[in-house]
Write a protein that holds these residues in place. Structure first.
Motif, short mmCIF file in Angstrom:
data_model
loop_
_atom_site.label_atom_id
_atom_site.label_comp_id
_atom_site.label_asym_id
_atom_site.label_seq_id
_atom_site.Cartn_x
_atom_site.Cartn_y
_atom_site.Cartn_z
N ALA A 3 41.24 12.19 -79.64
CA ALA A 3 41.50 13.08 -80.78
C ALA A 3 42.59 14.09 -80.43
O ALA A 3 43.44 14.43 -81.26
N ALA A 4 42.59 14.56 -79.17
CA ALA A 4 43.61 15.53 -78.75
C ALA A 4 45.01 14.93 -78.81
O ALA A 4 45.96 15.59 -79.23
N ASP A 5 45.15 13.66 -78.40
CA ASP A 5 46.45 12.99 -78.48
C ASP A 5 46.93 12.89 -79.92
O ASP A 5 48.09 13.18 -80.24
N VAL A 6 46.03 12.45 -80.80
CA VAL A 6 46.38 12.28 -82.21
C VAL A 6 46.80 13.61 -82.82
O VAL A 6 47.85 13.72 -83.48
N VAL A 7 46.00 14.64 -82.58
CA VAL A 7 46.25 15.95 -83.20
C VAL A 7 47.51 16.60 -82.64
O VAL A 7 48.22 17.30 -83.37
N GLN A 8 47.82 16.36 -81.37
CA GLN A 8 49.05 16.93 -80.81
C GLN A 8 50.27 16.48 -81.61
O GLN A 8 51.14 17.29 -81.96
N VAL A 9 50.33 15.19 -81.94
CA VAL A 9 51.46 14.65 -82.70
C VAL A 9 51.47 15.22 -84.12
O VAL A 9 52.51 15.66 -84.63
N LEU A 10 50.31 15.23 -84.77
CA LEU A 10 50.25 15.65 -86.17
C LEU A 10 50.48 17.15 -86.33
O LEU A 10 51.12 17.59 -87.30
N VAL A 11 49.98 17.96 -85.40
CA VAL A 11 50.22 19.40 -85.47
C VAL A 11 51.70 19.72 -85.22
O VAL A 11 52.27 20.59 -85.88
N LEU A 12 52.32 19.00 -84.30
CA LEU A 12 53.76 19.18 -84.11
C LEU A 12 54.53 18.86 -85.39
O LEU A 12 55.48 19.55 -85.75
N ALA A 13 54.09 17.81 -86.11
CA ALA A 13 54.72 17.48 -87.38
C ALA A 13 54.59 18.64 -88.36
O ALA A 13 55.56 19.01 -89.03
N ASP A 14 53.41 19.23 -88.44
CA ASP A 14 53.22 20.38 -89.33
C ASP A 14 54.03 21.58 -88.87
O ASP A 14 54.58 22.32 -89.70
N LEU A 15 54.12 21.79 -87.56
CA LEU A 15 54.94 22.89 -87.05
C LEU A 15 56.40 22.70 -87.45
O LEU A 15 57.11 23.67 -87.75
N PHE A 16 56.87 21.45 -87.47
CA PHE A 16 58.24 21.15 -87.87
C PHE A 16 58.45 21.27 -89.38
O PHE A 16 59.58 21.20 -89.86
N GLY A 17 57.36 21.41 -90.14
CA GLY A 17 57.46 21.44 -91.60
C GLY A 17 57.40 20.07 -92.23
O GLY A 17 57.68 19.93 -93.43
N LEU A 18 57.02 19.04 -91.46
CA LEU A 18 56.93 17.67 -91.98
C LEU A 18 55.52 17.44 -92.52
O LEU A 18 54.74 16.66 -91.98
N SER A 19 55.20 18.12 -93.61
CA SER A 19 53.82 18.15 -94.09
C SER A 19 53.31 16.78 -94.55
O SER A 19 52.11 16.52 -94.50
N THR A 20 54.22 15.89 -94.98
CA THR A 20 53.77 14.56 -95.40
C THR A 20 53.31 13.70 -94.23
O THR A 20 52.65 12.69 -94.42
N HIS A 21 53.68 14.09 -93.00
CA HIS A 21 53.36 13.30 -91.82
C HIS A 21 52.53 14.08 -90.80
O HIS A 21 52.40 13.65 -89.65
N GLY A 22 51.97 15.21 -91.22
CA GLY A 22 51.16 16.02 -90.33
C GLY A 22 49.68 15.75 -90.49
O GLY A 22 49.26 14.60 -90.70
N LEU A 23 48.88 16.80 -90.43
CA LEU A 23 47.43 16.64 -90.53
C LEU A 23 46.98 16.13 -91.89
O LEU A 23 45.84 15.71 -92.05
N SER A 24 47.88 16.13 -92.88
CA SER A 24 47.54 15.50 -94.16
C SER A 24 47.24 14.02 -93.99
O SER A 24 46.56 13.42 -94.82
N ARG A 25 47.71 13.43 -92.89
CA ARG A 25 47.47 12.01 -92.63
C ARG A 25 46.00 11.71 -92.34
O ARG A 25 45.61 10.53 -92.27
#
Length: 350
Positions: free
Chosen positions: A34-56
């Motif tokens: 879960a930590a691996d998955v969330v690291q990628v998705l939270v970075l996406a949200d940090l970048f402002g890529l909300s369509t590919h962040g934790l919304s996934r």
């Protein structure tokens, strides 16, 4: 689900990361996975890529719940040559497979100066820029790609046989802003068209065609039709190249062999990814690379802008600025995404 941030208080990165990990643990993932998955998705949200962040968590969670994704994947890494790694994702969550492949490519590049990992038996692995950033922070330049469900017609064709396969490039700057370029092969991502449909808005007629191959402003007709590739036939050729590396050479599915996660959510997609990394420390010192990267960016920045309100930038600068701001002020999520995360996080573990 809308993925545009709404009037919800920004959430500190650490708090959101823990919430995301609890949510994926409740869907059956071990905590480290879960930590691996969330690291990628939270970075996406940090970048402002909300369509590919934790919304996934909406699409990933649906497929985990119906058995389309294996929540306890046993990922295996083979070493056919010193600079090559083959990663079998065991139908795991895409960002988990992606992180294993990234680490495998880093190991190979650390040993040989250049390393490549091919991953198969995977799923949607989020955006590419988080992997590029992680690699750049560790001193590696990268070319990373993935294939995807077919949403583009072959150039001149009338049915979807080509995936909107993304590719990304990153070059580290040890003393400045890393170069980060992350792009899919369509003019826009399919998620933007889905968001327009939910919002009741029209789309530009340059985004997609209807089922007959005619340009359309209707998001519904576009979702029933095909995405348009960037640069016409050139984008078509690039999409094929990415699929050859990510799908065919990885021994994953390719073109129409890739299952649609929308049409067959309970079936493994067998997506493929590739990670090509170069250890820049073998090329010169950190000072040498910093000076050259800063000069590279300076040459671009010194171009007089056609619109004074929009100065020339280098790819990645917008995302890195958003990341710095949200690390300090907190991450904005839509109320719907936050509610879904909390609902999963508070549910009993699967």
């Amino acid at each position: 689900m809308s993925t545009q941030p709404q009037d919800t208080p920004p959430i500190p990165e650490g708090e959101l990361t823990e919430l995301g990990m609890r949510a994926f643990e409740s869907l059956g993932l071990p905590r480290q996975d879960a930590a691996d998955v969330v690291q990628v998705l939270v970075l996406a949200d940090l970048f402002g890529l909300s369509t590919h962040g934790l919304s996934r968590i909406e699409s990933y969670g649906e497929r985990l719940s119906v058995g389309g994704i294996n929540p306890r994947a046993h990922i295996r890494v083979e070493r056919p040559a010193p600079g090559l790694r083959l990663v079998d994702g065991d139908n795991g969550v895409g960002p988990l497979v992606g992180m294993h492949a990234l680490r495998a490519a880093m190991e190979a590049a650390s040993e040989c100066g250049i390393g490549m990992a091919f991953a198969r038996q995977s799923n949607h692995f989020g955006p590419i820029s988080p992997y590029g950033l992680i690699a750049a922070e560790a001193g590696y330049a990268s070319i990373i790609g993935s294939n995807a469900t077919t949403t583009i017609a072959p150039w001149g064709g009338t049915d979807a046989r080509v995936g909107n396969s993304p590719i990304g490039f990153a070059v580290p700057n040890p003393g400045g802003a890393h170069f980060l370029l992350d792009m899919a092969m369509s003019v826009v991502a399919r998620a933007k068209i889905r968001n327009a449909l939910k919002a009741g808005q029209e789309i530009p007629d340059t985004w997609a065609t209807d089922a007959a191959g005619k340009p359309t402003t209707s998001p519904k007709a576009a979702l029933d039709g095909f995405l348009l590739p960037i640069g016409g036939h050139k984008g078509y050729g690039l999409a094929l190249m990415v699929d050859l590396f990510a799908g065919l050479l990885s021994n994953a599915a390719y073109l129409t062999h890739v299952k649609s996660w929308v049409d067959a959510p309970d079936q493994p997609q067998d997506l493929g990814h590739f990670f090509l990394l170069i250890d820049t420390r073998r090329l010169g010192s950190a000072q040498w690379l910093t000076e050259r990267m800063n000069d590279f960016a300076r040459i671009l920045h010194d171009s007089a802008p056609a619109d004074p309100a929009r100065p020339v930038i280098q790819p990645g600068e917008i995302e890195l600025a958003k990341m710095a701001r949200q690390k300090e002020q907190g991450i904005s999520l839509s109320a719907e995404v936050l509610a879904l995360l909390r609902r999963h996080a508070d549910a009993p573990a699967a």
